[in-house]
Design a protein around this motif. Structure first.
Motif, PDB file in Angstrom:
ATOM      1  N   ASN A  39      -8.570   2.043  -4.062  1.00 36.86           N
ATOM      2  CA  ASN A  39      -7.154   2.281  -4.377  1.00 36.86           C
ATOM      3  C   ASN A  39      -6.479   3.213  -3.364  1.00 36.86           C
ATOM      4  O   ASN A  39      -5.272   3.377  -3.385  1.00 36.86           O
ATOM      5  N   LYS A  40      -7.267   3.797  -2.477  1.00 35.85           N
ATOM      6  CA  LYS A  40      -6.694   4.741  -1.500  1.00 35.85           C
ATOM      7  C   LYS A  40      -5.676   4.046  -0.597  1.00 35.85           C
ATOM      8  O   LYS A  40      -4.565   4.520  -0.409  1.00 35.85           O
ATOM      9  N   LYS A  43      -2.547   2.900  -2.456  1.00 34.03           N
ATOM     10  CA  LYS A  43      -1.581   3.968  -2.781  1.00 34.03           C
ATOM     11  C   LYS A  43      -0.894   4.504  -1.534  1.00 34.03           C
ATOM     12  O   LYS A  43       0.260   4.917  -1.579  1.00 34.03           O
ATOM     13  N   ASN A  68     -11.283  11.958  -2.265  1.00 27.98           N
ATOM     14  CA  ASN A  68     -11.217  10.651  -1.586  1.00 27.98           C
ATOM     15  C   ASN A  68      -9.840  10.469  -0.978  1.00 27.98           C
ATOM     16  O   ASN A  68      -9.686   9.838   0.071  1.00 27.98           O
ATOM     17  N   GLY A 170     -11.093   3.117 -13.142  1.00 31.65           N
ATOM     18  CA  GLY A 170     -11.231   4.572 -13.238  1.00 31.65           C
ATOM     19  C   GLY A 170      -9.875   5.243 -13.056  1.00 31.65           C
ATOM     20  O   GLY A 170      -9.052   4.766 -12.278  1.00 31.65           O
ATOM     21  N   THR A 171      -9.676   6.358 -13.778  1.00 32.21           N
ATOM     22  CA  THR A 171      -8.356   7.000 -13.759  1.00 32.21           C
ATOM     23  C   THR A 171      -8.428   8.497 -13.472  1.00 32.21           C
ATOM     24  O   THR A 171      -9.262   9.209 -14.027  1.00 32.21           O
ATOM     25  N   GLY A 172      -7.507   8.921 -12.569  1.00 30.77           N
ATOM     26  CA  GLY A 172      -7.323  10.350 -12.298  1.00 30.77           C
ATOM     27  C   GLY A 172      -5.869  10.683 -12.600  1.00 30.77           C
ATOM     28  O   GLY A 172      -5.510  11.065 -13.714  1.00 30.77           O
ATOM     29  N   SER A 173      -5.011  10.474 -11.602  1.00 25.55           N
ATOM     30  CA  SER A 173      -3.582  10.743 -11.813  1.00 25.55           C
ATOM     31  C   SER A 173      -2.913   9.673 -12.679  1.00 25.55           C
ATOM     32  O   SER A 173      -1.884   9.927 -13.293  1.00 25.55           O
ATOM     33  N   GLY A 174      -3.465   8.478 -12.686  1.00 26.79           N
ATOM     34  CA  GLY A 174      -2.908   7.382 -13.484  1.00 26.79           C
ATOM     35  C   GLY A 174      -2.056   6.404 -12.677  1.00 26.79           C
ATOM     36  O   GLY A 174      -1.616   5.381 -13.215  1.00 26.79           O
ATOM     37  N   ALA A 175      -1.858   6.657 -11.386  1.00 24.57           N
ATOM     38  CA  ALA A 175      -1.018   5.757 -10.583  1.00 24.57           C
ATOM     39  C   ALA A 175      -1.608   4.335 -10.550  1.00 24.57           C
ATOM     40  O   ALA A 175      -0.871   3.342 -10.650  1.00 24.57           O
ATOM     41  N   ASN A 253     -16.109   4.960 -10.791  1.00 23.14           N
ATOM     42  CA  ASN A 253     -16.468   3.575 -11.128  1.00 23.14           C
ATOM     43  C   ASN A 253     -17.648   3.467 -12.092  1.00 23.14           C
ATOM     44  O   ASN A 253     -17.680   2.569 -12.927  1.00 23.14           O
ATOM     45  N   THR A 280     -12.623   0.832  -7.313  1.00 21.25           N
ATOM     46  CA  THR A 280     -11.602   1.627  -6.620  1.00 21.25           C
ATOM     47  C   THR A 280     -12.179   2.406  -5.430  1.00 21.25           C
ATOM     48  O   THR A 280     -11.517   3.315  -4.908  1.00 21.25           O
ATOM     49  N   GLY A 281     -13.395   2.057  -5.003  1.00 20.55           N
ATOM     50  CA  GLY A 281     -13.967   2.706  -3.809  1.00 20.55           C
ATOM     51  C   GLY A 281     -14.573   4.053  -4.158  1.00 20.55           C
ATOM     52  O   GLY A 281     -15.235   4.196  -5.186  1.00 20.55           O
ATOM     53  N   GLY A 282     -14.376   5.033  -3.264  1.00 22.09           N
ATOM     54  CA  GLY A 282     -14.836   6.393  -3.562  1.00 22.09           C
ATOM     55  C   GLY A 282     -16.298   6.648  -3.246  1.00 22.09           C
ATOM     56  O   GLY A 282     -16.856   7.673  -3.645  1.00 22.09           O
TER      57      GLY A 282
END
Ligand SMILES: Cc1ncc(COP(=O)(O)O)c(C=O)c1O
Length: 287
Positions: A39-40, A43, A68, A170-175, A253, A280-282
């Motif tokens: 997702n990097k 975004k 990441n 997977g979720t962090g900020s939610g974007a 993930n 989403t990578g990472g």
């Protein structure tokens, strides 16, 4: 722009899927670029174009030791001829993590920031205060969260050539969750929070998704908190790797797969449902 590959959806196997007759595909966004993966890139794409259009020379952002986001930003910035600067939540005397070593080797200026200052910087008004010290700069918020990032994520949804009943990520900020839920309004989209105490997140994301209700945050599979792990998570990741030859990081993930397993075992995903997980990578963070 960088050379970005398209990503395919790959069918994967796990005993818990076979037992319940559930098909799981994984969208291999981890393969779209060797560094700016998952997702990097999604975004950053429109943020970088916006910075170019505005003739900004310096990309400024913030992140932690294993970010990441900073890793991808430093590389993309170098490739595209930007200077990059990061506020890092770390002490300057501590040894650099491999993530930050890479960032520095790609030319990123690291500004070590206390927890208190870092927390303040999360408020955008604080950047307005700092911005005078960084002329001709383009601010990218933590994790890249922004309308432009969401726009880039929506392209994931448009690349799908079939319907999925459920999509997990997977979720962090939610974007990423917001972009996918917008692009796939007929699917139930679950963002699996990678950190504890994410109960505030739905309220924060709701304004971006109104009036849609096809999304949900799973707050129960963080395994003790951000970057925390446990034996159940580790053995699931190992088993998945053995059966499918796909690596998953334990921060985002792996927890996402754990949430899918739990949803299958508790009947939240039903027999015959088609399920997609977005990789989403990472993987750089595993070093
Ligand atoms: C590998 C990986 N997956 C998922 C996420 C979560 O993405 P978002 O912040 O858009 O929720 C991140 C953080 O950006 C990440 O690095």
């Amino acid at each position: 722009m960088l050379k970005i590959n398209s990503s395919h959806c790959q069918k994967v196997q796990m005993p818990f899927l076979t037992q319940s007759n559930i098909e799981l595909d994984i969208k291999r966004d981890d393969l779209i670029h060797p560094v700016v993966s998952g997702n990097k890139w999604r975004k950053l794409k429109y943020l970088l174009l916006d910075a170019q259009e505005k003739c900004c020379k310096n990309l400024v952002s913030m992140g932690g030791n294993w970010s990441n986001h900073l890793h991808a930003l430093a590389f993309a910035g170098k490739e595209l001829g930007f200077k990059t600067t990061a506020f890092v939540r770390a002490h300057e005397n501590q040894r650099l993590t491999p993530t930050l070593e890479d960032c520095r080797s790609w030319g990123m200026d690291l500004i070590f920031t206390s927890r208190v200052d870092y927390a303040q910087l999360r408020q955008s008004f604080q950047w307005n205060y700092f911005s005078e010290q960084f002329p001709n700069s383009y601010w990218i918020s933590e994790g890249g969260f922004s309308e432009l990032a969401i726009m880039g994520i929506e392209e994931i949804g448009r690349e799908l050539d079939r319907h999925y009943d459920h999509i997990f990520l997977g979720t962090g900020s939610g974007a990423t969750l917001v972009g996918v839920a917008k692009a796939c309004p007929q699917s139930k989209v679950t963002g699996v929070a990678a950190f504890s105490g994410a109960d505030y997140l739905p309220g924060q994301l709701e304004p971006y998704l109104k009036p849609q209700s096809n999304w949900h945050i799973d707050t129960e599979h963080h395994c003790g908190g951000f970057a925390k792990s446990n034996s159940e998570l580790e053995s699931l990741i190992d088993e998945f790797h053995q059966l499918n030859q796909i690596e998953l990081d334990a921060v985002y993930n792996g927890k996402c797969l754990l949430a899918i397993k739990d949803a299958v075992e508790h009947g939240k995903v039903k027999q015959g449902d088609k399920v997609l997980m977005i990789h989403t990578g990472g993987l750089q963070g595993m070093r």
